[in-house]
Write a protein that holds these residues in place. Structure first.
Motif, short mmCIF file in Angstrom:
data_model
loop_
_atom_site.label_atom_id
_atom_site.label_comp_id
_atom_site.label_asym_id
_atom_site.label_seq_id
_atom_site.Cartn_x
_atom_site.Cartn_y
_atom_site.Cartn_z
N VAL A 68 49.96 70.36 -57.94
CA VAL A 68 49.43 69.00 -58.01
C VAL A 68 48.88 68.59 -56.65
O VAL A 68 49.55 68.77 -55.63
N THR A 70 47.39 65.20 -54.64
CA THR A 70 47.25 63.75 -54.70
C THR A 70 46.59 63.24 -53.43
O THR A 70 46.73 63.84 -52.37
N TYR A 95 44.54 62.11 -58.53
CA TYR A 95 45.39 63.29 -58.57
C TYR A 95 44.75 64.36 -59.44
O TYR A 95 43.89 64.06 -60.28
N ILE A 97 46.25 67.85 -61.60
CA ILE A 97 47.38 68.69 -62.00
C ILE A 97 46.82 69.98 -62.58
O ILE A 97 46.02 69.96 -63.51
N ALA A 126 50.77 60.68 -60.67
CA ALA A 126 50.85 62.11 -60.98
C ALA A 126 52.21 62.43 -61.60
O ALA A 126 52.30 63.17 -62.58
N LEU A 130 52.94 63.92 -65.35
CA LEU A 130 53.74 65.12 -65.53
C LEU A 130 54.89 64.87 -66.52
O LEU A 130 55.21 65.72 -67.35
N VAL A 142 53.74 69.56 -55.18
CA VAL A 142 52.83 68.44 -54.96
C VAL A 142 52.32 68.53 -53.53
O VAL A 142 53.11 68.56 -52.58
#
Length: 222
Positions: A68, A70, A95, A97, A126, A130, A142
């Motif tokens: 991920v 961000t 973000y 993913i 984010a 998820l 992340v």
């Protein structure tokens, strides 16, 4: 003058003048290599492999199944000594993913928000996505360029603030309490979360992608 987006590795390599079109060539494409330029000559040199032009690189790390990125930003016109964010200043978060072959992304804009608030919001949104995808118990990395966000969590400051009634050690109230409370609550649902810092604007593909995404959002704000 417009901008030129050179896609060296993507679904269809080439030079694009629209980020929306360029984004479709790299979103979810593993190992994508691309860069934005202010003139076509530089973009062409990038595609030709001119050594003077930096290429996109990925920070060396052992990858998790879910990656991920961000990022948050604010076009703060009051960003001078003694200045503050103005209510008319544009801000945005984004973000991305990457979960196996699937990619999810999100972004939104806000007026009068600080850079830190947008970094926090990107991270929080984010995590929420998820959780909706039922991926929260997987091993997740992340990656963020915000020391403010990552240090507050990794160095235990966030937990300490909560235990101290949302006040710092000097007694001053913690800024952005509402966001921090939400983040603290969300973290309880992610037992295998790994937070990684990356240097911003350093040609890392994922970080560049979310930076472009949030800037595109601010460009579209009236």
């Amino acid at each position: 003058m417009g901008k030129f987006y050179a896609i060296k590795r993507g679904r269809k390599p080439g030079i694009y003048t629209s980020w929306e079109t360029a984004k479709r060539q790299v979103a979810g494409f593993s190992g994508a290599v691309y860069k934005g330029f202010s003139d076509r000559a530089s973009a062409e040199a990038f595609l030709a492999g001119n050594p003077a032009v930096k290429t996109v690189k990925t920070a060396p790390r052992q990858k998790a199944a879910i990656i991920v990125y961000t990022d948050g930003g604010s076009r703060n016109t009051g960003n001078v000594k003694g200045g503050n964010v103005q209510t008319t200043d544009k801000a945005a978060w984004a973000y991305r993913i990457q979960a196996g072959a699937k990619t999810y992304q999100g972004t939104a804009g806000q007026y009068g928000a600080t850079n830190n608030q947008m970094e926090m919001t990107a991270f929080l949104e984010a995590l929420r996505q998820l959780y909706k995808l039922k991926l929260n118990e997987q091993r997740i990395q992340v990656i963020s360029d915000s020391r403010y966000l990552l240090d507050s969590i990794q160095k235990g400051w966030l937990k300490g603030w909560a235990d101290n009634g949302w006040r710092k050690s000097d007694g001053a109230p913690v800024k952005n309490q509402e966001l921090w409370r939400a983040i603290l609550q969300a973290l309880d649902y992610f037992p295998k979360l790994e937070l990684i810092w990356t240097k911003g604007h350093n040609q890392e593909e994922g970080n560049e992608f979310v930076d472009h995404l949030l800037n595109e959002t601010m460009d579209q704000m009236k």
